[in-house]
Design a protein around this motif. Structure first.
Motif, PDB file in Angstrom:
ATOM      1  N   GLU A 331     -22.806   4.052 -30.683  1.00  0.00           N
ATOM      2  CA  GLU A 331     -22.402   5.441 -30.444  1.00  0.00           C
ATOM      3  C   GLU A 331     -23.383   6.152 -29.519  1.00  0.00           C
ATOM      4  O   GLU A 331     -22.980   6.948 -28.671  1.00  0.00           O
ATOM      5  CB  GLU A 331     -22.285   6.195 -31.770  1.00  0.00           C
ATOM      6  CG  GLU A 331     -21.104   5.768 -32.626  1.00  0.00           C
ATOM      7  CD  GLU A 331     -19.768   6.097 -31.979  1.00  0.00           C
ATOM      8  OE1 GLU A 331     -19.728   7.034 -31.158  1.00  0.00           O
ATOM      9  OE2 GLU A 331     -18.779   5.417 -32.278  1.00  0.00           O
ATOM     10  N   ARG A 335     -22.452   7.715 -25.922  1.00  0.00           N
ATOM     11  CA  ARG A 335     -22.696   9.139 -25.686  1.00  0.00           C
ATOM     12  C   ARG A 335     -23.520   9.345 -24.422  1.00  0.00           C
ATOM     13  O   ARG A 335     -23.253  10.246 -23.619  1.00  0.00           O
ATOM     14  CB  ARG A 335     -23.407   9.728 -26.905  1.00  0.00           C
ATOM     15  CG  ARG A 335     -23.433  11.236 -26.923  1.00  0.00           C
ATOM     16  CD  ARG A 335     -23.711  11.764 -28.330  1.00  0.00           C
ATOM     17  NE  ARG A 335     -25.085  11.568 -28.734  1.00  0.00           N
ATOM     18  CZ  ARG A 335     -25.471  10.979 -29.859  1.00  0.00           C
ATOM     19  NH1 ARG A 335     -24.551  10.485 -30.683  1.00  0.00           N
ATOM     20  NH2 ARG A 335     -26.740  10.877 -30.171  1.00  0.00           N
ATOM     21  N   GLU A 468     -24.582   3.501 -37.504  1.00  0.00           N
ATOM     22  CA  GLU A 468     -23.529   3.708 -36.494  1.00  0.00           C
ATOM     23  C   GLU A 468     -22.553   4.793 -36.942  1.00  0.00           C
ATOM     24  O   GLU A 468     -22.126   5.634 -36.144  1.00  0.00           O
ATOM     25  CB  GLU A 468     -22.773   2.396 -36.254  1.00  0.00           C
ATOM     26  CG  GLU A 468     -23.565   1.317 -35.549  1.00  0.00           C
ATOM     27  CD  GLU A 468     -23.625   1.527 -34.046  1.00  0.00           C
ATOM     28  OE1 GLU A 468     -23.046   2.508 -33.551  1.00  0.00           O
ATOM     29  OE2 GLU A 468     -24.270   0.700 -33.372  1.00  0.00           O
ATOM     30  N   ALA A 472     -21.950   8.636 -35.029  1.00  0.00           N
ATOM     31  CA  ALA A 472     -20.658   9.063 -34.480  1.00  0.00           C
ATOM     32  C   ALA A 472     -20.369  10.524 -34.804  1.00  0.00           C
ATOM     33  O   ALA A 472     -19.465  11.130 -34.219  1.00  0.00           O
ATOM     34  CB  ALA A 472     -19.541   8.175 -35.032  1.00  0.00           C
TER      35      ALA A 472
END
Length: 614
Positions: A331, A335, A468, A472
């Motif tokens: 993530e 990002r 993870e 998120a």
């Protein structure tokens, strides 16, 4: 070096069809520097920034000057009695003089760069184990105090200490730069360097317990530094920010000597590296000023850069951000790429193999969870662990999880104390301690550390999978999951999170919103703690032992609350790398009675503890 980059396992196999000496025509770190000075002598190898503020002073070092200064340093050390089996201890940040000392020491004898944040007694122990004859240390300055420890080392070890002049000069200690100026800029002795000659000893492991130094041969360091640029697609036009210290293999080889091998330019950001708040705040300015094409990061730096203001075409020349040192959350990578349009690629490395196990090629898609492909002429496999021992069992099938192990020209011959080799160097394999698998395309996937696995009852929980899910969440900047003691299950997951700037959310709300997205119900944390910032090591890795200590103390304190007639306080200590709890009591309970009550309350918790009367 051919310009064709490595893109796939097929490219690696094609390289391996050729003789090694044909593909790698250099046999020592010194030969890499000689070759680059001949090819790129007038090009800038290093640019050191005195401050992170725009307009600050900077210093450039060309490849020709770099080679000349390394020769001077080697001549100096040899004149001070440093032979092939002796070391030069180096306590300095990633600055030009530290490079002169590092590579010069590897010619005269062995280099031993040491983390200057350790206490003087621990540094002295490393110096002794390394067999050092001289110490080179950063002199007095207003920004980074290394000299006070260096001065203490002079008394602890009896060795001469040379100061790298920055601002003021300490009385009674020779100045490194002045001594270099009096030496020849070509070697005045026969170094007799080959692939098997020991070049360095690098300390590894934690900061407690007996010193552990991994030996590097010239061949080890050449192997990683020669092949890394083929994955990165670096050449003499590359400009890279290298904020890693030289006592870490990333600063020295993964992003250091690898750049020297192709004539690239390294930007060295101040005496404090990426810990410089000014440099980080002006990061994109510096990218623009120098036309930076590559970023060398750890995941915590990726998170910081994602949160920085990034306007217009700032950093437009950047082609890739490479990261390693700790697992790369999928993530976070996504990002970063979405926010900055800069590809992220992952690296897996170890001190015991000169910094590199595998690299994700720039010219291949990022594979979530992958650390890339093995180096050429090496072998990397996942093995089942034999039941009841640390011995390697049968190789795992593609996709099957096991412990990652490797062999190849970059693997260290072992530790200075051969007794420390057991469980790490076994049967020609370097056992990484990483859990993971290798897929059908040859990509290595690391899912966690064997020692980081959280065991809830008989259920193994991979903290990376839980992290993870938290990453998120739109409010979460960083997350680290560790085991928290539990009276019934032995251990449960506990999450520590740092929020993005401006986020306003409670720990309970984060847990409620993330819990449905954790793949396994037993892996859902029982507690979320919001912290201002993650504890990190000198190179920016999240330092989980600090978080484990907090989790242990918190849970013990809860379980031992309200014991009638006793006041108990739990304090977690690091005992030679093992976290233990001291339970202090000031009550009137008899010891046997109190011990029995504590045992009843702690239940299945296996964390070692002892009762201590205050």
């Amino acid at each position: 070096m051919p310009a064709v980059p490595i893109r796939s396992l097929a490219d690696i196999v094609a390289l391996e069809s050729r003789p090694y000496d044909e593909v790698v025509p250099v046999s020592s770190t010194f030969m890499i520097l000689e070759r680059s000075a001949a090819l790129f002598g007038g090009r800038i190898a290093l640019t050191f920034l005195a401050s992170g503020q725009p307009g600050s002073a900077r210093r450039d070092v060309t490849y020709a000057e770099l080679l000349a200064q390394v020769c001077r340093a080697a001549n100096l050390f040899r004149s001070m009695g440093v032979g092939a089996d002796d070391a030069v201890a180096i306590l300095a940040p990633n600055i030009p003089e530290a490079h002169f000392a590092l590579w010069g020491a590897a010619v005269a004898g062995r280099a031993c760069p040491i983390n200057h944040m350790l206490n003087p007694e621990h540094i002295a122990a490393l110096v002794r184990v390394a067999g050092a004859r001289v110490i080179v240390a950063l002199g007095p300055n207003d920004e980074l105090d290394i000299w006070s420890k260096a001065a203490a080392l002079a008394g602890l070890t009896g060795l001469p200490v040379l100061q790298i002049r920055v601002d003021a000069v300490a009385a009674g200690a020779p100045v490194f730069q002045d001594l270099l100026a009096g030496r020849s800029d070509t070697l005045d002795f026969d170094a007799r360097l080959d692939r098997a000659r020991i070049a360095a000893c690098y300390h590894t492991g934690g900061t407690t317990g007996a010193p552990k130094l991994a030996l590097h041969t010239h061949g080890n360091q050449v192997h990683t530094s020669w092949f890394a640029p083929r994955y990165y697609d670096f050449d003499e036009r590359t400009v890279e920010i290298n904020g890693f210290p030289l006592f870490h293999v990333a600063g020295a080889f993964v992003y250091g000597l690898a750049c020297f091998a192709v004539g690239a330019r390294q930007i060295l950001p101040t005496l404090t590296g990426m810990r410089s708040a000014d440099f980080v705040a002006n990061y994109w300015h510096w990218c623009d000023e120098f036309g930076v094409t590559a970023l060398a990061c750890v995941p915590t730096i990726l998170a910081q850069l994602t949160n920085l203001p990034h306007r217009g075409a700032a950093g437009a020349a950047v082609r890739v951000a490479y990261t390693g040192g700790s697992p790369l959350p999928t993530e976070l990578a996504a990002r970063f790429e979405d926010a900055l349009a800069i590809p992220v690629r992952n690296i897996l490395g170890m001190t015991e193999c000169a910094g590199l196990v595998s690299i994700e090629p720039l010219h291949a898609p990022r594979v979530p969870g992958s650390t890339g492909l093995r180096l050429p002429y090496s072998d990397c496999r996942a093995f089942r662990l034999a039941a009841g021992s640390a011995d390697l069992g049968a190789p795992c099938a593609p996709g099957e999880t096991g412990v990652i192990a490797l062999s190849g020209p970059h693997v260290s011959p072992g530790y200075t104390d051969a007794r420390r080799n057991a469980g790490v160097f076994e049967g020609g394999w370097l056992i990484s301690g990483d859990l993971g698998h290798i897929d059908g395309a040859g990509c290595i996937h690391v899912t966690g550390r064997a020692k980081d696995v959280i065991i809830r009852g008989s259920h193994n929980i991979d903290p990376g999978m839980v992290e993870e899910a938290f990453l998120a969440h739109p409010a979460v900047s960083m997350c680290a999951v560790v085991g928290e003691p539990d009276a019934h299950a032995g251990e449960v997951a506990c999450a520590f999170v740092a929020l993005k700037p401006g986020a306003n959310i409670s720990a309970a709300q984060i847990l409620a919103e993330v819990a449905p997205h954790v793949a396994e119900r037993p892996a859902v944390p029982k507690r979320v703690t919001i912290i201002d910032s993650m504890p990190v090591t000198a190179v920016g890795k999240v330092y989980k032992p600090d978080l484990r200590r907090i989790a242990i103390e918190t849970r013990f304190s809860e379980l031992l609350e309200s014991v009638a007639g006793a006041t108990l306080r739990a304090r977690c200590i690091d005992d030679a790398g093992v976290l233990r709890v001291e339970i202090e009591t000031a009550g009137a309970h008899g010891e046997a009675e109190l011990n029995a009550e504590i045992v009843r309350r702690l239940g299945a918790i296996a964390t070692p503890w002892r009762l201590k009367r205050s």
